[in-house]
Design an enzyme around this catalytic site. Structure first.
Site, mmCIF file in Angstrom:
data_model
loop_
_atom_site.group_PDB
_atom_site.id
_atom_site.type_symbol
_atom_site.label_atom_id
_atom_site.label_comp_id
_atom_site.label_asym_id
_atom_site.label_seq_id
_atom_site.Cartn_x
_atom_site.Cartn_y
_atom_site.Cartn_z
ATOM 1 C CE LYS A 208 68.487 -60.192 23.960
ATOM 2 N NZ LYS A 208 68.056 -61.807 23.800
ATOM 3 C CG ASN A 238 66.830 -62.939 20.791
ATOM 4 O OD1 ASN A 238 67.313 -61.834 20.858
ATOM 5 N ND2 ASN A 238 66.692 -64.558 21.794
ATOM 6 C CD GLU A 261 70.715 -66.026 26.206
ATOM 7 O OE1 GLU A 261 71.347 -65.769 27.218
ATOM 8 O OE2 GLU A 261 69.748 -65.977 25.962
ATOM 9 C CG HIS A 340 64.623 -66.108 28.807
ATOM 10 N ND1 HIS A 340 62.775 -66.365 28.673
ATOM 11 C CD2 HIS A 340 64.894 -65.500 27.523
ATOM 12 C CE1 HIS A 340 62.533 -65.102 27.471
ATOM 13 N NE2 HIS A 340 63.283 -65.163 27.476
ATOM 14 C CB SER A 341 64.264 -62.311 32.183
ATOM 15 O OG SER A 341 64.953 -61.223 32.026
ATOM 16 N NE ARG A 423 59.020 -58.023 23.300
ATOM 17 C CZ ARG A 423 60.543 -58.485 23.839
ATOM 18 N NH1 ARG A 423 60.413 -59.032 25.207
ATOM 19 N NH2 ARG A 423 61.184 -58.576 23.144
#
Ligand code: GKR
Ligand code: MG
Length: 447
Positions: A208, A238, A261, A340-341, A423
């Site tokens: 990530k 991202n 990604e 995805h998760s 979140r």
């Protein structure tokens, strides 16, 4: 007599998390989910798990009158009627704009709610018919082993906050220890990967990104490749790198990065799909996404532009049926499917495994955050990875998970006692860097 659904309960739950860093900030000490439990008139129980937060809880609750009393065999019609009702409910309400964090955009989708209705019904159907859920999806079960990847994260120093992050919960091996400790360098990321591989046997790794400067994160990728020359490795910032920077960072990475990604996103007059198409064309690298190809309309545009070669079709926001339909399309159109998760319990893990077992053709290893939660299962039996894979037995029934009601109760108590909700990684990050604010074009630590 066809059994009918007698009850549907929505249970907001929380679990412990590490201070995982990402472009949206820092994970808080607790992650949240909504668990849906249904019972039918013959005593069967069905479960499902979707992202947390009050909006999803309330939307799921609003589906209850459309579910209770319906024959189990009508699951498709039930999901359709919930879709119609929810679409009316959200008319005129704020829709994702592409300016929010990846998870905030995803959580707004009503499809998460539909999955929360669909999955327990599929679970119950599978129990009646004595088949796994995978057998009820798409063209039926395609495989009995599903490959997952090690989802690596930079981890913040929890001692710099006064938040109650979990630690010393499992010192049985290096992974148990390392997942709760700061990881802010390429060496620490490699150490994390080794420890995860040791416990779970993974062959694939995803870092990530979107935390430090891109060039620092690429150093970590190269260090991983050095240590695991045969591994498939990817990075996901991202969408926070510019096209120019993405090209500079990734141009020479063929053979190191198996795919990239969401390296970049919308820029000025160009949409994320247009910019990703340029990246794909100019680097020749396969591109994955959970940001710009997340429903059928986006899929149509992404395919026309050739922006994405790996749609990450998470069942939570595509529905179980929908994500398998994406897999079928990928198989027929020379794309490869992936998942995805977000942080999740074992019910979601079982959902992903069943969906992936029904996905035809060549797949990418599925994302999962579960390694950060390993030990916090809500089922009676802990999931078991072997050689980086989960088994989906052909003689299993439903989701192949038996809910432990005591554990569910405890996870709900954790949610209530800690005033959990939706979140918010900015909140966690502000404890670390006072005044921190999300910026879609900058890595979290670059301020
Ligand atoms: O858990 O911090 C995270 C991830 O950044 C997650 O929220 C993303 O939605 O894993 C996701 C991704 O692939 O973008
Ligand atoms: Mg992603």
């Amino acid at each position: 007599m066809v059994p009918t659904i007698e009850s549907m309960e929505v249970v907001p739950v929380a679990g412990y998390d590490s201070m995982l860093l990402n472009q949206a900030g820092a994970h808080e000490p607790f992650f949240t989910r909504n668990v849906v439990v249904m019972h039918d008139s013959q005593g069967y129980e069905g479960v499902g798990e979707v992202p947390g937060g009050e909006v999803i809880t309330k939307r799921l609750e609003s589906c209850i009158p459309l579910v209770v009393g319906k024959p189990v065999s009508q699951w498709k019609n039930v999901v359709r009627s919930c879709r119609t009702m929810l679409e009316q409910q959200i008319q005129g309400k704020a829709q994702p704009t592409g300016q929010e964090t990846a998870h905030a955009q995803i959580f707004k989708k009503v499809t998460n709610v539909l999955t929360g209705v669909e999955t327990p019904m599929l679970d119950i159907m599978g129990k009646h018919l004595e088949v796994p859920v995978a057998a009820l999806l798409g063209e039926g079960q395609q495989r009995d082993s599903v490959r997952f990847l090690a989802y690596l994260f930079y981890v913040g120093d929890r001692t710099k906050t006064d938040l109650p992050y979990i630690h010393d919960d499992d010192n049985s091996d290096e992974w148990g220890r390392v997942r709760r400790e700061p990881a802010l360098t390429p060496e620490a990321i490699v150490h994390q990967a080794e420890a995860a591989q040791e416990r779970f046997g993974f062959h694939d790794f995803k870092l990530k990104g979107g935390v430090f400067e891109g060039k620092e994160e690429i150093k970590a990728i190269k260090a991983l490749k050095n240590c695991f020359p045969d591994a498939r490795i990817t990075i996901d910032p991202n969408g926070c790198w510019s096209l120019k920077e993405s090209l500079k960072l990734c141009r020479d990475m063929t053979g190191v990065l198996a795919y990239v990604e969401d390296p970049c996103g919308a820029e000025g007059r160009f949409s994320g799909r247009e910019v990703m198409a340029e990246f794909h064309r100019l680097t020749g690298l396969p591109t994955a996404t959970n940001m710009i190809d997340t429903d059928w309309r986006e899929m149509k545009a992404a395919i026309r532009l050739d922006s994405v070669t790996i749609p990450l079709a998470d069942p939570h926001f595509w529905t179980m049926e929908g994500c398998v339909r994406v897999a079928q399309l990928c198989h027929d159109m020379d794309l490869t499917w992936g998942v995805h998760s977000n942080n999740h319990f074992d019910i979601s893990l079982a959902m992903v495994a069943q969906a992936a077992a029904a996905a035809p053709g060549k797949l990418n290893a599925c994302d999962t955050h579960y390694i950060w939660q390993d030990g916090q299962h809500l089922g009676k039996v802990a999931p078991h990875f072997e050689d980086g894979c989960l088994r989906v037995p052909r003689d299993g029934v439903g989701l192949d998970i038996e809910l432990d009601h005591q554990k569910l109760k405890a996870a709900h108590k954790l949610y209530v006692d800690n005033g959990c909700g939706t979140r918010d990684d900015a909140r966690g990050m502000q404890f670390y860097i006072p005044g921190w604010k999300y910026d879609s074009h900058r890595p979290a630590m670059v301020r």
